[in-house]
Design a protein around this motif. Structure first.
Motif: not given
Length: 239
Positions: A5-13, A32-38, A47-57
């Motif tokens: 959800s956009p809400t969960s992603l915004m909280a994790a950003l 820029g790395l965060v933008a590429r991950s998204l 969960p959104a915050h772990l998924a975002l970390y995983a994509s960055i990693a």
């Protein structure tokens, strides 16, 4: 497409930005790395915050030989800087628990053997400054001075020529830590770690922000990995 959800992603950003900036050493490259991950899409099974970390990693890899590999730096940053449990960090890196434990323990042993730095502390609260001094010393570094105001910080940086600055953002009546660092970096190139109780306020991606941020309170290992990244990333934090 992201299933989160956009809400969960915004909280994790904000925290994803902190992790990315710490990995690559600059605000611009980290964001820029965060933008590429998204853009590449996030794993649906986390969960959104772990998924975002995983994509960055997944987008950060070794670009030059370092004492700690990218994987080891990710493990220490996720558990120390970002406060994930070992189990959560293992999920982010796609490792089973025993493999992650081995990775993290090896990285921490390496960190304890790192070459020390001369550190200037910028902190207006005497008790906190003393705590920081003890923590920095226990990490194997040398404290060359503790400044409580902008003017004192600039003078000490010129006089002692530290290899690292550990700066509080709010210096009370003594001014602003970021302003002091701006003045210092006009004349010398020194890696800087900012310390604040409200890290998310400096991670909005609006305007120029610090590259290295740790949240109060923090422990010895958090300082150790942040120090290693600040010194070895090869770039001066934008402030």
């Amino acid at each position: 497409m992201n299933s989160h959800s956009p809400t969960s992603l915004m909280a994790a950003l904000p925290f994803a930005r902190r992790f990315a900036r710490a990995m690559v050493g600059s605000q611009q490259e980290g964001d820029g790395l965060v933008a590429r991950s998204l853009r590449q899409g996030l794993a649906a099974g986390l969960p959104a915050h772990l998924a975002l970390y995983a994509s960055i990693a997944s987008l950060t890899a070794d670009t030059a030989p370092q004492a700690l590999s990218a994987r080891e730096r990710q493990a220490t940053l996720l558990t120390s800087l970002e406060g994930l449990t070992r189990q959560e960090a293992a999920q982010v890196l796609g490792l089973d628990d025993p493999a992650f434990d081995t990775l993290l323990d090896t990285a921490r042993k390496k960190l304890r053997q790192m070459v020390c730095a001369d550190v200037l502390i910028i902190e207006d609260e005497p008790v906190i400054a003393l705590d920081l001094r003890l923590l920095v010393t226990r990490c194997g570094h040398r404290v060359v001075g503790a400044a409580s105001s902008e003017a004192e910080a600039i003078r000490m940086a010129t006089e002692y020529k530290p290899g690292l600055i550990l700066a509080d953002v709010n210096l009370g009546r003594g001014g602003d830590g970021i302003t002091a660092v701006r003045q210092i970096l006009r004349h010398v190139s020194i890696p800087v770690i900012f310390v604040t109780a409200y890290a998310e306020r400096l991670l909005t991606a609006e305007g120029v922000e610090p590259a290295f941020i740790i949240s109060k309170p923090f422990d010895r290992m958090t300082l150790a990995i942040a120090t290693y990244q600040a010194i070895t990333a090869g770039q001066i934090p934008a402030v």
